[in-house]
Design an enzyme around this catalytic site. Structure first.
Site, short mmCIF file in Angstrom:
data_model
loop_
_atom_site.label_atom_id
_atom_site.label_comp_id
_atom_site.label_asym_id
_atom_site.label_seq_id
_atom_site.Cartn_x
_atom_site.Cartn_y
_atom_site.Cartn_z
CD GLU A 134 -1.06 -0.71 3.67
OE1 GLU A 134 -1.80 -1.68 3.46
OE2 GLU A 134 -0.99 -0.13 4.76
CE LYS A 136 7.27 5.18 5.30
NZ LYS A 136 7.42 6.59 5.63
CG ASP A 138 5.68 12.38 3.26
OD1 ASP A 138 6.01 12.08 4.42
OD2 ASP A 138 6.39 13.04 2.50
CE1 TYR A 247 -0.15 3.26 9.12
CE2 TYR A 247 -0.84 5.07 7.71
CZ TYR A 247 -0.06 4.58 8.75
OH TYR A 247 0.82 5.41 9.39
CE LYS A 344 11.18 6.33 3.72
NZ LYS A 344 11.85 7.31 4.53
CB CYS A 438 18.77 44.14 -21.06
SG CYS A 438 18.62 42.71 -22.13
CB CYS A 441 19.96 45.01 -25.71
SG CYS A 441 18.61 45.46 -24.61
CB CYS A 456 14.91 43.82 -21.64
SG CYS A 456 15.51 44.66 -23.12
CB CYS A 461 16.12 43.12 -26.61
SG CYS A 461 17.11 42.06 -25.57
#
Ligand code: AMP
Ligand code: ZN
Length: 699
Positions: A134, A136, A138, A247, A344, A438, A441, A456, A461
């Protein structure tokens, strides 16, 4: 308490131990491991400021246990391995669990699972073992006690033997029944275990709300769950969307005080079924009873591919011996049961060092800071650069050059910097200064009130032209085959492309003379560009790269116009009236089409025979016949190209997969299909289709 200096030393020692450098004799190594584990326990439980990843901690812990097993003469009663579990604050009343709440031993690959299977067989003497596998969950663990069908107590795990009494808070959780009909199953007193979690979507919503209120964001759902569960005001915890998933039944007795586990109740699955029937949220729909370790491993692999789409955060799976008598035979260590094992999933997080920050100019002029980090491998890919989004993000996370950063990558998701570990700073870190000009440019950058982004503003550019052109020909836009990023950059540098319409009047004769180009490749390029002229106009609209306008909006607009030029005559109000288009997006579209140079571009494209009309057949092609279905093509296709096949699936709302798995619905086979076909035949849920059958599906 540890002094700064001690901490620094222990951090370095940790790194050595993780990387297995600086080899030491066993005794010294055991001592070093104990030292660092105690230190990290302190950081985790007392300070709530861990400086080590869970996986690394697990690794060190496991190594210590292994060494102590090999060299029992060095085992001492104060070793961290001799402790059940840790963590307790004195804010709540303390209560003893009916049965110790242990940790789980970890595994990371099929080998570990097979070793576990072997040890179970040895402990039980059985040849065949059924496993219940099943997710796990968290979250934060919880133990509930019911007596006479009434909830009498809820507790956190605490140190495993003693937990915190959080009954009042638990009662605020709608998913925990205040009374449950256990008596129907002959159960008088029962202790059940589970996890309090926050669904991913809810977590996101909570954070969005916090953001809107200008509050600090929660780091992850697990800490939020555990924190919320222990709030002083139980009503607030209810509003935070906490849910309990149960569970495990750790204790069950009848009226006479007779233990029912492994007597009246035979399997783990049976106990889950009872919980389910009594109204608890359980993993009953997610779990699988597997007939052996091999099946368990296959099921875990399947989950690994789909866990991102599961509504609850999971960091792995739990494999449990299904038969309760067998479980008893296995028994437990002081740390974990021998009948269960956590699996895991590949690490989602890693630590790395931030080496530098680069600044990229996007097609709308937005300047994005990009972190250059020491390459780390994470969930199957090596990551060396990650977006830092904007200046705010850097400030919020207090990121410095030279910092240790925590990188997270969940599945297919783009890697993300979770934060830094300030405790690992050496004092040589450098502040990040966002540029004023920028990087392409040199124009001064500007930032508007409502946006967190520096831009910019120079229409010419070079970096912007580059990104605009790259977007223009990309898959979701005009989808021009043979015109990739590097070719575009090259053509811009050579002066072939100065603006977007130049793409349709490339000097093919000159390209032919360039190194790396031949008759054939130039022909292909020409063909790709000719094909692009006939695309449906939503692609062209998307290709313009109008701010806030993507594929969906482009399609929404398309259904309201006959020609792209209609947009020039639409008012802001007309645009806002289109379903799916809000005021900000409408404004952006309006601005784009009121800019003379953009209208000029569209007229120029029209003259070069690029389609700007909304043709009736374009909308006919789209429907949702394949909605929610997954496809894979194999063999050499006779009736259409791979690309066309892909397009057909996507246009009809289906999804493409890249390999055969239980997630696949249809495998479409051309001639000489090979291993994919034979693999698919072994999975009963996959339907194999010929090309004709596939076409019939969408006809
Ligand atoms: P760990 O704390 O990493 O050693 O993992 C053990 C913890 O996993 C248990 O104490 C539970 O809180 C949690 N857990 C989450 N899902 C499950 C599950 N399906 N079965 C058993 N334990 C679970
Ligand atoms: Zn610029």
């Amino acid at each position: 308490m540890y002094s700064e200096q001690e901490q620094h030393h222990l951090n370095q020692l940790t790194e050595q131990l993780i990387k297995h450098t600086g080899h030491k004799p066993d005794k010294e190594k055991i001592e070093a491991l104990r030292q660092v584990i105690n230190y990290h326990d302190w950081r985790y439980y007392s300070l709530s400021q861990p400086v080590i990843l869970d996986v690394d901690y697990d690794k060190l812990f496991k190594e210590l246990r292994k060494l102590e097993e090999e060299r029992p003469e060095f085992l001492t009663p104060d070793s961290p391995t001799q402790r059940v579990a840790r963590g307790l604050t004195d804010d709540f009343k303390q209560v003893s669990h009916l049965v110790s709440m242990l940790s789980l031993d970890n595994s990371y690959n099929a080998e570990d699972v097979n070793a576990f299977d072997k040890s179970v067989k040895k402990l039980t003497g059985a040849e065949h073992i059924q496993y219940c596998v099943e997710p796990k969950f968290d979250g934060s663990s919880i133990a509930l006690v019911y007596e006479n069908d009434m909830l009498v107590r809820a507790a956190t795990r605490g140190d495993g033997a003693v937990g915190e009494d959080i009954t009042n808070n638990a009662k605020a959780l709608a998913s925990i029944p205040l009374s449950a009909k256990f008596s129907k199953f002959g159960i008088h007193r029962i202790e059940i275990r589970g996890e309090v979690i926050i669904q991913k979507e809810v977590f996101e919503r909570i954070n969005n709300e916090r953001k809107a209120r200008g509050e600090k964001l929660f780091q992850n759902s697990r800490n939020t769950a555990s924190g919320s569960l222990r709030l002083k005001d139980p009503n607030e915890s209810a509003t935070r969307g906490l849910e309990a998933v149960l569970y495990h039944v750790s204790f069950a007795e009848d009226k006479e005080g007779k233990n029912l586990l492994a007597d009246k109740l035979h399997t783990h699955f049976e106990t889950i079924e009872i919980l389910y029937k009594c109204g608890f949220k359980t993993p009953i729909h997610e779990l699988k009873v597997c007939k052996n370790a091999e099946e368990a491993i296959a099921f875990i692999e399947l989950w690994n591919t789909k866990r991102n789409t599961f509504s609850i955060e999971t960091d792995g799976m739990v494999i449990k011996v299904n038969d309760l008598k067998m479980q008893q035979k296995c028994g437990s260590t002081t740390h974990h049961p021998r009948w269960a094992m956590a699996y895991k999933f590949q690490a989602k997080q890693a630590q790395s060092k931030l080496k530098d920050v680069e600044y990229q100019v996007g097609r709308t002029g937005a300047v994005t800071p990009v972190a250059k980090i020491e390459p780390v491998a994470l969930a199957g890919v090596t990551i060396a650069s990650i977006s830092l989004h904007n200046e705010e993000f850097i400030k919020e996370k207090d990121i410095h050059i030279g910092d240790t950063v925590i990188v997270e990558r969940a599945g297919e998701v783009i890697p993300y910097i979770m934060g830094v570990v300030p405790e690992l700073r050496t004092g040589h870190e450098k502040k990040i200064h966002f540029p004023k000009n920028c990087p392409s440019c040199n124009s001064p950058l500007i930032k508007t009130e409502e946006e967190a982004i520096w831009r910019c503003d120079n229409a010419d550019c070079p970096a912007q032209t580059e990104e605009r052109a790259i977007h223009f020909v990309s898959k979701d836009a005009l989808d021009i085959d043979g015109l990739g990023r590097s070719i575009i950059i090259d053509f811009i540098q050579r002066g072939f492309i100065k603006n977007l319409e130049d793409i349709f009047r490339l000097p093919y004769d000159e390209i032919l003379k360039l190194e790396g180009w031949g008759e054939r490749s130039v022909e292909n390029l020409k063909k790709g560009i000719e094909d692009a002229k006939g695309r449906p106009i939503w692609r062209l609209i998307n290709a313009f790269g109008i701010r806030l306008v993507g594929v969906t909006t482009s399609k929404d607009i398309t259904s309201h116009i006959k020609s792209i030029l209609d947009l020039e005559n639409m008012s802001l109000e007309d645009l806002t009236n289109i379903e799916g288009i809000g005021p900000k997006v409408a404004q952006s579209i309006y601005d784009f089409f009121q800019t003379p140079s953009n209208v000029k571009l569209i007229k120029a494209l029209d003259e070069m025979k690029v389609n700007i009309q909304n043709r009736p057949e374009d909308s006919l092609a789209k429907n949702n016949k394949l909605e929610g279905k997954t496809f894979l093509f194999t063999g050499s296709l006779q009736q259409f190209t791979r690309d066309r096949a892909k397009q057909l699936v996507e246009e009809n709302g289906g999804k493409l997969l890249s390999s055969v798995s239980a997630n696949l619905n249809y495998l479409v086979v051309g001639e000489d299909a090979g291993s994919k076909l034979s693999k698919a035949k072994k999975i009963p849920s996959i339907t194999v289709l010929s090309e004709d059958e596939f076409l019939n599906l969408i006809a």
